[in-house]
Write a protein that holds these residues in place. Structure first.
Motif, PDB file in Angstrom:
ATOM      1  N   GLN A 148       0.834  -1.208   0.000  1.00 16.00           N
ATOM      2  CA  GLN A 148       0.000   0.000   0.000  1.00 16.00           C
ATOM      3  C   GLN A 148       0.870   1.261   0.000  1.00 16.00           C
ATOM      4  O   GLN A 148       0.560   2.243  -0.677  1.00 16.00           O
ATOM      5  N   ARG A 149       1.960   1.219   0.762  1.00 14.07           N
ATOM      6  CA  ARG A 149       2.844   2.386   0.788  1.00 14.07           C
ATOM      7  C   ARG A 149       3.481   2.623  -0.572  1.00 14.07           C
ATOM      8  O   ARG A 149       3.579   3.773  -1.044  1.00 14.07           O
ATOM      9  N   LEU A 150       3.930   1.541  -1.220  1.00  4.39           N
ATOM     10  CA  LEU A 150       4.528   1.681  -2.551  1.00  4.39           C
ATOM     11  C   LEU A 150       3.517   2.211  -3.557  1.00  4.39           C
ATOM     12  O   LEU A 150       3.851   3.020  -4.432  1.00  4.39           O
ATOM     13  N   ALA A 151       2.272   1.763  -3.428  1.00  2.00           N
ATOM     14  CA  ALA A 151       1.232   2.273  -4.330  1.00  2.00           C
ATOM     15  C   ALA A 151       1.034   3.770  -4.126  1.00  2.00           C
ATOM     16  O   ALA A 151       0.887   4.525  -5.102  1.00  2.00           O
ATOM     17  N   ARG A 152       1.046   4.208  -2.852  1.00  2.00           N
ATOM     18  CA  ARG A 152       0.903   5.644  -2.593  1.00  2.00           C
ATOM     19  C   ARG A 152       2.106   6.412  -3.140  1.00  2.00           C
ATOM     20  O   ARG A 152       1.947   7.486  -3.735  1.00  2.00           O
ATOM     21  N   ASP A 153       3.319   5.870  -2.937  1.00  2.00           N
ATOM     22  CA  ASP A 153       4.506   6.559  -3.438  1.00  2.00           C
ATOM     23  C   ASP A 153       4.492   6.649  -4.957  1.00  2.00           C
ATOM     24  O   ASP A 153       4.859   7.688  -5.536  1.00  2.00           O
ATOM     25  N   LEU A 154       4.087   5.550  -5.603  1.00  2.00           N
ATOM     26  CA  LEU A 154       4.017   5.579  -7.070  1.00  2.00           C
ATOM     27  C   LEU A 154       3.002   6.616  -7.547  1.00  2.00           C
ATOM     28  O   LEU A 154       3.220   7.335  -8.527  1.00  2.00           O
ATOM     29  N   HIS A 155       1.905   6.700  -6.835  1.00  2.00           N
ATOM     30  CA  HIS A 155       0.868   7.660  -7.230  1.00  2.00           C
ATOM     31  C   HIS A 155       1.311   9.095  -6.977  1.00  2.00           C
ATOM     32  O   HIS A 155       1.082   9.997  -7.792  1.00  2.00           O
ATOM     33  N   ASP A 156       1.979   9.307  -5.815  1.00  2.00           N
ATOM     34  CA  ASP A 156       2.340  10.677  -5.441  1.00  2.00           C
ATOM     35  C   ASP A 156       3.544  11.203  -6.193  1.00  2.00           C
ATOM     36  O   ASP A 156       3.680  12.426  -6.361  1.00  2.00           O
ATOM     37  N   SER A 157       4.422  10.340  -6.671  1.00  2.00           N
ATOM     38  CA  SER A 157       5.649  10.832  -7.307  1.00  2.00           C
ATOM     39  C   SER A 157       5.726  10.431  -8.775  1.00  2.00           C
ATOM     40  O   SER A 157       5.553  11.256  -9.665  1.00  2.00           O
ATOM     41  N   VAL A 158       5.983   9.142  -9.016  1.00  2.00           N
ATOM     42  CA  VAL A 158       6.227   8.702 -10.388  1.00  2.00           C
ATOM     43  C   VAL A 158       5.001   8.897 -11.262  1.00  2.00           C
ATOM     44  O   VAL A 158       5.107   9.354 -12.414  1.00  2.00           O
ATOM     45  N   SER A 159       3.834   8.565 -10.728  1.00  2.00           N
ATOM     46  CA  SER A 159       2.617   8.701 -11.534  1.00  2.00           C
ATOM     47  C   SER A 159       2.383  10.153 -11.953  1.00  2.00           C
ATOM     48  O   SER A 159       2.049  10.436 -13.115  1.00  2.00           O
ATOM     49  N   GLN A 160       2.569  11.079 -11.032  1.00  2.00           N
ATOM     50  CA  GLN A 160       2.377  12.492 -11.366  1.00  2.00           C
ATOM     51  C   GLN A 160       3.432  12.993 -12.336  1.00  2.00           C
ATOM     52  O   GLN A 160       3.139  13.805 -13.236  1.00  2.00           O
ATOM     53  N   GLN A 161       4.669  12.487 -12.165  1.00  2.00           N
ATOM     54  CA  GLN A 161       5.705  12.904 -13.102  1.00  2.00           C
ATOM     55  C   GLN A 161       5.443  12.371 -14.513  1.00  2.00           C
ATOM     56  O   GLN A 161       5.674  13.068 -15.502  1.00  2.00           O
ATOM     57  N   LEU A 162       4.961  11.132 -14.595  1.00  2.00           N
ATOM     58  CA  LEU A 162       4.610  10.594 -15.907  1.00  2.00           C
ATOM     59  C   LEU A 162       3.454  11.379 -16.531  1.00  2.00           C
ATOM     60  O   LEU A 162       3.419  11.612 -17.757  1.00  2.00           O
ATOM     61  N   PHE A 163       2.489  11.793 -15.700  1.00  2.00           N
ATOM     62  CA  PHE A 163       1.381  12.607 -16.200  1.00  2.00           C
ATOM     63  C   PHE A 163       1.899  13.939 -16.739  1.00  2.00           C
ATOM     64  O   PHE A 163       1.484  14.404 -17.818  1.00  2.00           O
ATOM     65  N   ALA A 164       2.842  14.563 -15.987  1.00  2.00           N
ATOM     66  CA  ALA A 164       3.419  15.825 -16.449  1.00  2.00           C
ATOM     67  C   ALA A 164       4.188  15.629 -17.755  1.00  2.00           C
ATOM     68  O   ALA A 164       4.144  16.479 -18.652  1.00  2.00           O
ATOM     69  N   MET A 186      10.531  23.016 -23.568  1.00  2.00           N
ATOM     70  CA  MET A 186       9.690  21.900 -23.115  1.00  2.00           C
ATOM     71  C   MET A 186      10.451  20.582 -23.108  1.00  2.00           C
ATOM     72  O   MET A 186      10.286  19.751 -22.213  1.00  2.00           O
ATOM     73  N   LEU A 187      11.300  20.375 -24.129  1.00  2.00           N
ATOM     74  CA  LEU A 187      12.092  19.143 -24.181  1.00  2.00           C
ATOM     75  C   LEU A 187      13.078  19.077 -23.014  1.00  2.00           C
ATOM     76  O   LEU A 187      13.343  17.994 -22.459  1.00  2.00           O
ATOM     77  N   GLU A 188      13.647  20.246 -22.647  1.00  2.00           N
ATOM     78  CA  GLU A 188      14.528  20.270 -21.474  1.00  2.00           C
ATOM     79  C   GLU A 188      13.758  19.909 -20.213  1.00  2.00           C
ATOM     80  O   GLU A 188      14.258  19.189 -19.339  1.00  2.00           O
ATOM     81  N   GLN A 189      12.540  20.400 -20.092  1.00  2.00           N
ATOM     82  CA  GLN A 189      11.705  20.049 -18.945  1.00  2.00           C
ATOM     83  C   GLN A 189      11.401  18.543 -18.932  1.00  2.00           C
ATOM     84  O   GLN A 189      11.410  17.893 -17.880  1.00  2.00           O
ATOM     85  N   ILE A 190      11.145  17.997 -20.127  1.00  2.00           N
ATOM     86  CA  ILE A 190      10.872  16.555 -20.222  1.00  2.00           C
ATOM     87  C   ILE A 190      12.086  15.754 -19.749  1.00  2.00           C
ATOM     88  O   ILE A 190      11.962  14.758 -19.015  1.00  2.00           O
ATOM     89  N   ALA A 191      13.293  16.182 -20.176  1.00  2.00           N
ATOM     90  CA  ALA A 191      14.515  15.473 -19.765  1.00  2.00           C
ATOM     91  C   ALA A 191      14.708  15.524 -18.245  1.00  2.00           C
ATOM     92  O   ALA A 191      15.061  14.518 -17.612  1.00  2.00           O
ATOM     93  N   ASN A 192      14.467  16.710 -17.655  1.00  2.00           N
ATOM     94  CA  ASN A 192      14.627  16.847 -16.200  1.00  2.00           C
ATOM     95  C   ASN A 192      13.615  15.992 -15.443  1.00  2.00           C
ATOM     96  O   ASN A 192      13.956  15.307 -14.470  1.00  2.00           O
ATOM     97  N   ILE A 193      12.373  16.029 -15.891  1.00  2.00           N
ATOM     98  CA  ILE A 193      11.332  15.259 -15.198  1.00  2.00           C
ATOM     99  C   ILE A 193      11.594  13.764 -15.331  1.00  2.00           C
ATOM    100  O   ILE A 193      11.405  12.995 -14.380  1.00  2.00           O
ATOM    101  N   SER A 194      12.041  13.306 -16.510  1.00  2.00           N
ATOM    102  CA  SER A 194      12.322  11.875 -16.700  1.00  2.00           C
ATOM    103  C   SER A 194      13.485  11.420 -15.819  1.00  2.00           C
ATOM    104  O   SER A 194      13.492  10.303 -15.287  1.00  2.00           O
ATOM    105  N   ALA A 195      14.498  12.304 -15.661  1.00  2.00           N
ATOM    106  CA  ALA A 195      15.626  11.958 -14.786  1.00  2.00           C
ATOM    107  C   ALA A 195      15.158  11.816 -13.343  1.00  2.00           C
ATOM    108  O   ALA A 195      15.574  10.894 -12.627  1.00  2.00           O
ATOM    109  N   LYS A 196      14.295  12.748 -12.909  1.00  2.00           N
ATOM    110  CA  LYS A 196      13.757  12.653 -11.545  1.00  2.00           C
ATOM    111  C   LYS A 196      12.923  11.392 -11.365  1.00  2.00           C
ATOM    112  O   LYS A 196      12.990  10.724 -10.333  1.00  2.00           O
TER     113      LYS A 196
END
Length: 341
Positions: A148-164, A186-196
């Motif tokens: 459950q914690r991993l699901a919350r972390d995925l939703h709060d971080s990776v999921s939102q970053q993928l949405f962005a 925008m491409l620079e922003q995409i690179a930064n977000i993907s790295a995060k």
């Protein structure tokens, strides 16, 4: 007063010394009587006899004092040696050929103390086994909570970053021809977000890594851990692992976690390039030696504040072992652990 006591031995030796001195004096007096006859009681002869008596008792005192002192000193050295053996963690040692005097009573009490400590070690290891069993039971209950914690972390971080990423990439597609400069931003922003996002995923995968043996033997678990570190880090790890069967699963789990914690501390703090690990059995003890060539630290200051060092010491003490650490700045760190079997 017991005949075997040290007090009786001193009284006996002093009586022997008095009898020997009196006998020698009597023989010497008879010699004077034979040689001088009635003239033996003059002042000169009395002084000579008194001086001779003092010399006899002086020599006898030195002899009996040295003999008794040597015997007691040897016995006390045996007591000190036995205490040192117990202090090193060898609780199976026993004193033999015990005399029935005061020092012998001390040896008997120390034998009882060694038996008590050995029983305490067994109790500690039994409690560690029970603790391990309880931990295994709690592990199953914790799995659901961890999911459950991993699901919350995925939703709060990776999921939102993928949405962005999806939103920005869609916008970049619309502006790629009309506004190339904006598309570049925008491409620079995409690179930064993907790295995060990649960093977040690595952190989550690190949390998912098993922290116990998971059914492996101690040697298998340590070899896997060391092989993984060699592949992912630049550490030069020299490893010497003796294969032996321990009577307790808790001992294997605790030793594995101690090594894991030590390697974690080395990676995070020591800036070392070489690590040496030795695991072997000597007589009735497990010896674990870990050293590195890192920058070192002040043991007195860090031993009480370092969570990792405290954890290793606590795990060692749970098994009735002895934890020793030496470190000097710019000279590396050396950990020596002895656990009785």
């Amino acid at each position: 007063m017991k005949v075997q006591s040290i007090r009786f031995r001193f009284i006996r030796d002093f009586l022997i010394m008095a009898l020997m001195g009196g006998l020698i004096y009597f023989v010497f007096l008879q010699f004077f009587l034979f040689k001088y006859g009635d003239q033996v009681l003059n002042t000169k002869n009395i002084l000579v006899l008194t001086f001779f008596l003092l010399i006899v008792y002086f020599i006898l005192s030195i002899y009996f004092g040295y003999r008794n002192g040597r015997v007691i000193s040897k016995r006390l050295d045996e007591v000190l040696s036995f205490v040192s053996i117990l202090r090193s963690g060898k609780y199976s040692a026993r004193a033999i050929e015990i005399e029935k005097d005061e020092i012998g009573l001390i040896f008997e009490e120390m034998n009882q103390l060694a038996m008590f400590l050995q029983d305490q070690v067994r109790s500690l290891q039994r409690l560690a086994d029970e603790k391990t069993e309880l931990a295994n039971q709690a592990h199953h209950a914790a799995v659901i909570e961890e999911r459950q914690r991993l699901a919350r972390d995925l939703h709060d971080s990776v999921s939102q970053q993928l949405f962005a990423l999806g939103m920005i990439s869609s916008a970049a597609l619309r502006t790629v021809q009309s506004d190339p400069n904006q598309t570049k931003v925008m491409l620079e922003q995409i690179a930064n977000i993907s790295a995060k996002a990649q960093g977040e995923m690595r952190a989550l995968l690190l949390h998912l890594r098993p922290i116990d043996l998971k059914g492996d033997t101690l040697n298998e678990g340590l070899n896997k851990l060391i092989h993984e570190l060699k592949e992912k880090t630049n550490l030069d790890i020299e490893c010497q692992l003796e294969h032996f069967d321990t009577p307790s699963k808790a001992i294997e789990d605790h030793i594995f976690r101690i090594v894991q914690e030590a390697l974690s501390n080395i990676l995070r703090h020591s800036q070392a390039t070489k690590v040496r690990i030795t695991l072997e059995t000597i007589k009735d003890q497990i010896h674990l030696y870990i050293s590195d060539n890192g920058k070192g630290f002040k043991v007195e200051r860090n031993l009480m504040t370092s969570y990792g060092l405290q954890t290793m010491r606590e795990r060692c003490e749970e098994l009735g072992g002895v934890f020793q650490i030496r470190s000097m700045e710019e000279e590396g760190t050396y950990i020596n652990i002895r656990i009785p079997l």
